[in-house]
Write an enzyme that holds these catalytic residues in place. Structure first.
Site, PDB file in Angstrom:
ATOM      1  N   HIS A 156      74.337  51.011  17.095  1.00  0.00           N
ATOM      2  CA  HIS A 156      72.920  51.342  17.363  1.00  0.00           C
ATOM      3  C   HIS A 156      72.027  50.943  16.184  1.00  0.00           C
ATOM      4  CE1 HIS A 156      74.604  53.951  20.542  1.00  0.00           C
ATOM      5  NE2 HIS A 156      75.464  54.316  19.603  1.00  0.00           N
ATOM      6  N   SER A 277      55.064  29.911   3.499  1.00  0.00           N
ATOM      7  CA  SER A 277      53.888  30.185   4.318  1.00  0.00           C
ATOM      8  C   SER A 277      52.709  29.402   3.747  1.00  0.00           C
ATOM      9  CB  SER A 277      53.583  31.685   4.278  1.00  0.00           C
ATOM     10  OG  SER A 277      52.223  31.915   4.585  1.00  0.00           O
ATOM     11  N   LYS A 283      55.889  34.178   0.330  1.00  0.00           N
ATOM     12  CA  LYS A 283      56.811  34.163   1.456  1.00  0.00           C
ATOM     13  C   LYS A 283      57.927  33.135   1.346  1.00  0.00           C
ATOM     14  CE  LYS A 283      56.549  36.209   4.985  1.00  0.00           C
ATOM     15  NZ  LYS A 283      55.658  36.396   6.100  1.00  0.00           N
ATOM     16  N   GLU A 290      65.531  31.767  12.822  1.00  0.00           N
ATOM     17  CA  GLU A 290      64.643  32.125  13.943  1.00  0.00           C
ATOM     18  C   GLU A 290      64.623  31.024  14.998  1.00  0.00           C
ATOM     19  OE1 GLU A 290      60.757  33.432  12.497  1.00  0.00           O
ATOM     20  OE2 GLU A 290      61.762  34.287  10.758  1.00  0.00           O
TER      21      GLU A 290
END
Ligand code: ARG
Length: 465
Positions: A156, A277, A283, A290
């Site tokens: 979980h 970024s 970043k 992704e």
């Protein structure tokens, strides 16, 4: 417009119709397979006396020349032909004259395209498999290096029990082992040659289908000509196997994205596999992970698309089946690209062992072991569960770990606690005592690692030939 038919037509094909129908823009991809299939076909025709030796020799030579010239860039496959089959035949006739017109004897584009697709997919199975195997080799190395790297195991997405990084990665090793198994199964099931099935009903020529099959490294010829020209099961199976590979990669990516966050800091993705970024200077984003996760949808889409295309198609060949190609090529390119990128990312990624271990220590991942300790001292498990639950609550109030409580504190919850509780709930004990087959303890893991090494040295069906 250059097409192989037209005798029974009195009008030119409408240009839009021609464009809509043509497949050259994508089936040019298997010119190699198409020519290889034609060479085998012609050798068989000559052996059977359907063509003369001389005709056979001329055609084979012509085809080999075309292959060479396409490979070297001397001959360009242009869109003026309807499909790759028309292109090869037209160039052949252009180059060797009348003998070239006999290439298509005892053959239809229906069995020809079925053959091309099988040859193509066979090659792709091999390539895809090699990429999965490479990923597994990296996994194996990381597992060997991290037999004692403790980390929290989750259920979980809540810390559950301590495991090792080797064990966690081993779960993915199993997934990819099954993926390779699927690729091998597909190969074994599909490896029968459709050539000689004609348009749908075989031919009246005395073809030797077993011979063609042998020349093309198939196990043998297929047994039903109608099925041979309309079977796309193996393409669907391939897309299902690729979808499953992508599903596994996307789960792995999701974990890496989470582990790479500031909150977790379990891993650091190499600069070469991260992006920045345009606005936020601090970043360093896990874009590759992704994208792999994102591209999974595309491969699933291909599977759904072909299943839907094939649904309700009557026997035998229907032009709908031409739709199998673009989506299969795309799914293959996507999955292979993702495998290669993912492997590079994993290979260069840093695992922060100290952070992982500290995380395993501060989430009560040893609570089950504390309960098991009490069971060892004669306390029924349900009571032990309750006692440790209360201990955990006390720790939460004190903001400490189970390991930090004094023996007096332990005893205030149950008199059976003794000095040995600390050793019983230490990270090392929690992990290393779990040595049943498949468990994270190093001695259990070593058995699996030995099996994995042997497995990686083994062969897939196409290598056993
Ligand atoms: N381009 C076709 C395909 O991909 C080749 C077979 C064409 N056969 C035919 N009868 N039109 O399926």
């Amino acid at each position: 417009m250059a097409q192989l038919w037209g005798g029974r037509f009195t009008k030119e094909t409408d240009q839009l119709v021609y464009n809509f129908n043509a497949s050259i823009d994508f089936d040019r991809k298997f010119y190699r397979q198409d020519i290889r299939g034609s060479i085998a076909h012609v050798k068989m025709l000559a052996k059977q006396g359907i063509l003369t030796e001389e005709e056979g020799r001329q055609i084979v030579q012509g085809l080999e020349g075309i292959l060479q010239d396409v490979e070297s860039g001397k001959l360009e496959i242009t869109s003026e032909y309807e499909d790759i089959h028309s292109f090869v035949e037209a160039v052949l006739i252009d180059r060797i004259g009348d003998a070239g017109k006999k290439l298509h004897t005892g053959r239809s584009r229906n069995d020809q395209v079925a053959l091309d697709m099988k040859l193509y997919i066979r090659d792709e199975l091999e390539e895809t498999d090699a990429l999965v195997k490479k990923l597994m080799t990296v996994l194996e190395r990381l597992m060997e290096d991290n037999l004692h790297t403790y980390m929290p195991g989750f259920t979980h997405l809540q810390k559950a029990q301590p495991v090792t990084l080797a064990h966690h990665l081993g779960a993915y090793f199993e997934m990819f082992r099954r993926d390779r198994g699927r690729l091998g199964d597909i190969y074994e099931r599909m490896n029968y040659c459709p050539l000689g099935s004609g348009a749908l009903a075989g031919t009246t020529y005395p073809l030797d289908r077993a011979y063609t099959a042998e020349l093309l490294d198939f196990y043998g010829p297929t047994d039903n000509s109608m099925d041979s020209v309309s079977d796309r099961d193996y393409v669907i199976e391939l897309l299902a196997a690729l979808s499953t590979i992508m599903m596994h990669l996307s789960r792995f990516c999701e974990e890496i994205i989470t582990w790479n966050t500031n909150e977790y800091r379990f891993v650091e993705i190499d600069d070469a596999y991260s992006t920045g970024s345009s606005i936020m200077p601090q970043k360093k984003n896990p874009d590759i992970a992704e994208l792999v996760r994102g591209k999974t949808g595309r491969v699933y889409g291909a599977l759904m698309s072909l299943l839907t295309t094939m649904k309700g198609l009557p026997l035998a060949y229907n032009k709908d089946m031409q739709e199998d190609k673009e989506l299969t090529f795309d799914a293959l390119d996507t999955a292979k690209g993702c495998l290669a990128l993912f492997t590079g990312m994993l290979d260069t990624m840093k695992f922060r062992r100290d952070v992982m271990e500290a995380s395993a220590k501060n989430g009560f991942t040893n609570a089950t072991d504390a309960a098991d300790y009490l069971v060892g001292k004669g306390v029924p498990f349900r009571d032990a569960h309750g006692i440790v639950g209360r201990l955990v609550l006390a720790c939460i109030e004190k903001n400490c770990a189970l390991d930090d409580l004094s023996l007096e504190e332990y005893r205030s919850f149950s008199p059976v606690f003794d000095e040995d509780i600390y050793e019983a709930i230490s990270m090392k004990t929690c992990v290393e005592k779990r040595i049943t087959r498949g468990a994270p303890g190093a001695s259990a893991m070593e058995t699996v690692l030995a099996k994995n090494r042997e497995y990686l040295a083994g062969q897939q069906p196409w290598e056993r030939k």
